[in-house]
Design a protein around this motif. Structure first.
Motif, PDB file in Angstrom:
ATOM      1  N   LEU A  75       6.339  -5.189  -0.957  1.00 40.94           N
ATOM      2  CA  LEU A  75       5.077  -5.392  -0.117  1.00 40.94           C
ATOM      3  C   LEU A  75       4.296  -4.013   0.119  1.00 40.94           C
ATOM      4  CD1 LEU A  75       7.119  -7.488   2.668  1.00 40.94           C
ATOM      5  CD2 LEU A  75       5.202  -8.245   1.331  1.00 40.94           C
ATOM      6  N   SER A  76       4.760  -2.989  -0.036  1.00 39.13           N
ATOM      7  CA  SER A  76       4.204  -1.541   0.153  1.00 39.13           C
ATOM      8  C   SER A  76       2.878  -1.575  -1.139  1.00 39.13           C
ATOM      9  CB  SER A  76       5.119  -0.607   0.090  1.00 39.13           C
ATOM     10  OG  SER A  76       5.638  -0.254  -1.334  1.00 39.13           O
ATOM     11  N   LYS A  77       3.458  -2.315  -2.147  1.00 36.85           N
ATOM     12  CA  LYS A  77       2.338  -2.239  -3.183  1.00 36.85           C
ATOM     13  C   LYS A  77       0.934  -3.138  -2.929  1.00 36.85           C
ATOM     14  CE  LYS A  77       6.106  -1.279  -6.619  1.00 36.85           C
ATOM     15  NZ  LYS A  77       6.904  -1.878  -7.716  1.00 36.85           N
ATOM     16  N   ARG A  78       1.405  -4.080  -2.079  1.00 34.87           N
ATOM     17  CA  ARG A  78       0.492  -5.105  -1.935  1.00 34.87           C
ATOM     18  C   ARG A  78      -0.376  -4.458  -0.769  1.00 34.87           C
ATOM     19  NH1 ARG A  78       2.384 -10.615  -0.108  1.00 34.87           N
ATOM     20  NH2 ARG A  78       0.223 -10.877   0.449  1.00 34.87           N
ATOM     21  N   PHE A  79       0.350  -3.833   0.283  1.00 36.95           N
ATOM     22  CA  PHE A  79      -0.405  -3.189   1.347  1.00 36.95           C
ATOM     23  C   PHE A  79      -0.234  -1.889   1.419  1.00 36.95           C
ATOM     24  CE2 PHE A  79       1.425  -7.610   2.521  1.00 36.95           C
ATOM     25  CZ  PHE A  79      -0.004  -8.299   2.622  1.00 36.95           C
ATOM     26  N   PRO A  80      -1.039  -1.036   0.567  1.00 33.71           N
ATOM     27  CA  PRO A  80      -0.455   0.634   0.719  1.00 33.71           C
ATOM     28  C   PRO A  80      -1.018   1.227   1.767  1.00 33.71           C
ATOM     29  CG  PRO A  80      -2.640  -0.186  -0.552  1.00 33.71           C
ATOM     30  CD  PRO A  80      -1.939  -1.430  -0.381  1.00 33.71           C
ATOM     31  N   HIS A  81      -1.920   0.727   2.643  1.00 35.87           N
ATOM     32  CA  HIS A  81      -2.226   1.325   3.945  1.00 35.87           C
ATOM     33  C   HIS A  81      -1.013   1.202   5.148  1.00 35.87           C
ATOM     34  CE1 HIS A  81      -2.752  -2.963   5.034  1.00 35.87           C
ATOM     35  NE2 HIS A  81      -2.875  -2.563   6.375  1.00 35.87           N
ATOM     36  N   CYS A  82      -0.200   0.389   4.856  1.00 34.37           N
ATOM     37  CA  CYS A  82       0.921   0.086   5.777  1.00 34.37           C
ATOM     38  C   CYS A  82       2.221   0.873   5.546  1.00 34.37           C
ATOM     39  CB  CYS A  82       1.321  -1.375   5.556  1.00 34.37           C
ATOM     40  SG  CYS A  82       2.328  -2.144   7.056  1.00 34.37           S
TER      41      CYS A  82
END
Length: 498
Positions: A75-82
Motif C-alpha cells: 500500500l505504501s507504493k500506492r500511497f507514497p505520501h502516507c
C-alpha cells in the motif's frame, strides 16, 4: 500535532513512507476518518480493518497502523505520501498513542474504574454524584452516556459501555478542559480484554459482583473473570464487595494495594457494613458500621443491592482521603442514574419503573425489591438482547415466571438477528410458553406500548433490560429510541381521550 514516529516511545516493527506526519484526528473506523488522520486497522470479530485501508487513505488518513507487513508495504507504493506503521498489536499501540496524543489527560484526573456483572452504571453514577458533592468535580463514562460534573455531554458512543481508547482519551481531555478533577468509568470485561484502558493507572478500582454474562464473547467463565481481574492490576487501591463469592475472595487474596471492603449482610465482616435497612417512600435508612462506630444514615435510593452500591461509593471517597462524617453529611443529596429504579407516575395511580436489569441475577434482585412496593398487579417486560449471549435468554424467562401478573417478552438491540427468533429463545425458558399472560412484542417500542396497555389502576409496570443508549442497534444501525418518550406520548394520548 507533528508526530516524529521514530521518536515515539512506542514499539513498532517497521515503517514505510514518511517518518513524520502532521496528525489532527484519530480513527479506528474508516468511515470516520478525517483529513490528516491516523487510521488504526483493527482486526475485529466481524471485520478486518486492513480491508478498509484504501478507503481510509482516500478519506484523508496520512498514517495507517496495522499488523500485515506485506500488505502495508504494498500500500505504501500506492500511497507514497502516507506513513504505514507495522506493529504487533494495533489495540495496544492505539491505546498508548491515544493517551499520549491527548496529553496524558487521565494522569491529571483522579480516575476510578468500576467493574462487575451488575451495578456498574449505578455505582458510577453514585461515585460521580458523591465526589462532586464533596467538591471534587467528577465526570462519568459508561452505559448512560458521558457526563461532566455539571451535565450530560453529547458524544456519538463507540460502544455500549466502555469507549474505545481513542474516544476514551479524548473524553478525559474534554473533562479536564471543563475543569473536572476526577472521572469515574464503567470498565467492562470486553474492554479490558480489548485493551481499551491499556496504559492507564486507576486511583481506585471498584468490584461490585460477578456472575454469568458475556459468554458470547468470553466463551468461559474463567476467561470472563480473568478479564475483570485485569482492572485491579492497573489500580492503586480497591473497593471490594466481600459478599460476592464469584470474585471477592480472588481479590482479597491477590490485591496488594490499599483496600476498603463492604457488605450488607449480617455475619459477613467488612470495613463498611450496612445493617437494619428500612425502606421509606423517600429512600432507605440504615445503620452504617465503620471502624467501631455506628452511624444512622439515609440515602435516597431503593433496594438492598443499591445500598451495597452506595457503600462502594463511600469506600471510594474514603480511599481518596475524605472523612466519613463529611461523606455522610452529603449522602442525602446523592443522585441516581437514568434508567435505574426510575419511577414515572402515570394516571390512575399507575407507576412505571424503568430499570435496565439485563442479567438473571439483576432481574431477581430487582423483582424482590419492586414487589415490596404497594401495588395491585405487576406488569413485567423482559427482553432478549441480540448482541449478547443467547444462552442467557431462557434464564431471564425462568427468573420472571410466576413473578408477575402479565409478562411481555420483547427484543433489545437485535443486531443482525431475527427479532422473532430472539423472542422465541426467551420464551423457551417458560415452563408453559403458551400461557395467556405471556405476550410477544418484536420491537422494544411495541414491548413498551403492550406493557402500558395492560396496565390498570394501582398497577406497577416494570420495564427491564438494556436499552439505555438512546438507540436500538439494528443491522449495524443505531435507531433512535426512548422509553420515556414512548411513555409520555402514551399517557398524553390517554389524557386527551380522557
Amino acid at each position: 500535532m507533528n508526530i516524529h514516529f521514530k521518536q515515539l516511545d512506542l514499539p513498532f516493527n517497521d515503517i514505510f513512507g514518511p517518518t513524520t506526519q502532521y496528525i489532527t484526528h484519530l480513527a479506528y473506523d474508516s468511515r470516520l476518518v478525517q483529513k490528516d488522520g491516523i487510521f488504526f486497522s483493527i482486526k475485529g470479530e466481524n471485520h478486518d480493518g486492513h480491508e478498509y485501508i484504501s478507503d481510509a487513505v482516500k478519506k484523508g488518513a496520512v498514517t495507517v497502523v496495522g499488523t500485515s507487513s506485506y500488505q502495508l508495504k504494498q500500500l505504501s507504493k500506492r500511497f507514497p505520501h502516507c506513513t504505514f506503521l507495522v506493529v504487533d498489536d494495533v489495540r495496544f499501540f492505539m491505546a498508548h498513542f491515544s493517551k499520549s496524543f491527548y496529553g496524558n489527560s487521565d494522569d491529571k484526573l483522579k480516575t476510578i474504574g468500576v467493574t462487575g456483572t451488575n451495578g456498574k452504571t449505578t455505582v458510577a453514577a453514585y461515585v460521580r454524584s458523591l465526589l462532586t458533592l464533596l467538591h471534587l468535580p467528577t465526570g462519568s463514562i459508561g452505559t448512560t452516556g458521558i457526563w461532566s460534573s455539571k451535565q450530560k455531554l453529547v458524544y456519538a458512543k463507540s460502544t455500549p459501555t466502555t469507549p474505545e481508547s481513542t474516544d476514551l482519551h479524548y473524553i478525559f481531555y474534554d473533562l479536564l478542559s471543563l475543569h473536572d478533577q476526577a472521572a469515574v468509568m464503567e470498565v467492562s470485561s470486553i474492554a479490558l480484554d480489548q485493551q481499551r484502558v491499556e496504559g492507564m493507572t486507576f486511583d481506585v478500582a471498584i468490584h461490585t459482583n460477578f456472575s454469568e454474562e458475556h459468554l458470547e464473547y468470553h466463551k468461559t467463565m474463567e476467561h470472563y473473570k480473568q478479564s475483570k481481574m485485569r482492572l485491579f492490576q492497573q489500580a492503586k487501591s480497591a473497593v471490594v464487595n466481600v459478599e460476592d463469592e464469584g470474585m471477592g475472595d480472588d481479590l482479597l487474596q491477590t490485591f496488594t494495594g490499599r483496600m476498603v471492603t463492604y457488605s450488607i449482610s449480617e455475619g459477613v465482616p467488612a470495613m463498611l457494613q450496612a445493617r437494619y435497612l428500612t425502606t421509606t417512600s423517600a429512600g432507605t435508612a440504615f445503620d452504617l458500621h465503620f471502624k467501631g462506630n455506628r452511624y444512622e444514615v439515609f440515602a435516597p435510593v431503593y433496594g438492598d443491592y443499591n445500598i451495597a452500591n452506595v457503600l462502594s461509593a463511600i469506600g471510594t471517597a474514603l480511599l481518596l482521603g475524605y472523612h466519613i462524617e463529611d461523606i455522610l453529611d452529603v449522602l442525602p443529596n446523592l443522585e441516581s442514574p437514568e434508567g435505574r429504579f426510575q419511577v414515572i407516575q402515570g394516571p390512575n395511580n399507575q407507576r412505571v419503573i424503568l430499570d435496565y436489569a439485563h442479567t438473571p441475577v439483576a432481574l431477581t434482585r430487582l423483582l424482590h425489591e419492586v414487589k415490596k412496593l404497594p401495588h395491585n398487579r405487576l406488569i413485567l417486560m423482559i427482553a432478549g438482547i441480540g448482541i449478547r449471549d443467547f444462552n442467557k435468554m431462557p434464564k431471564m424467562a425462568r427468573v420472571a415466571e410466576g413473578q408477575a401478573d402479565e409478562i411481555v417478552v420483547t427484543v433489545d438491540h437485535p443486531g443482525f438477528h431475527d427479532p422473532d427468533i430472539i423472542v422465541d429463545n426467551v420464551i423457551s425458558g417458560f415452563s408453559d410458553p403458551h400461557h395467556p399472560n405471556i405476550h410477544r412484542a418484536p420491537t422494544r417500542r411495541e414491548g413498551v406500548l403492550t406493557s402500558l396497555s395492560l396496565g390498570e389502576e394501582n398497577d406497577i409496570i416494570l420495564l427491564t433490560s438494556g436499552c439505555i443508549n438512546g438507540a436500538q442497534l439494528v443491522k449495524g444501525e443505531a435507531i433512535p429510541h426512548s422509553d420515556e418518550a414512548i411513555i409520555d406520548a402514551y399517557y398524553a394520548s390517554i389524557l386527551l381521550k380522557g
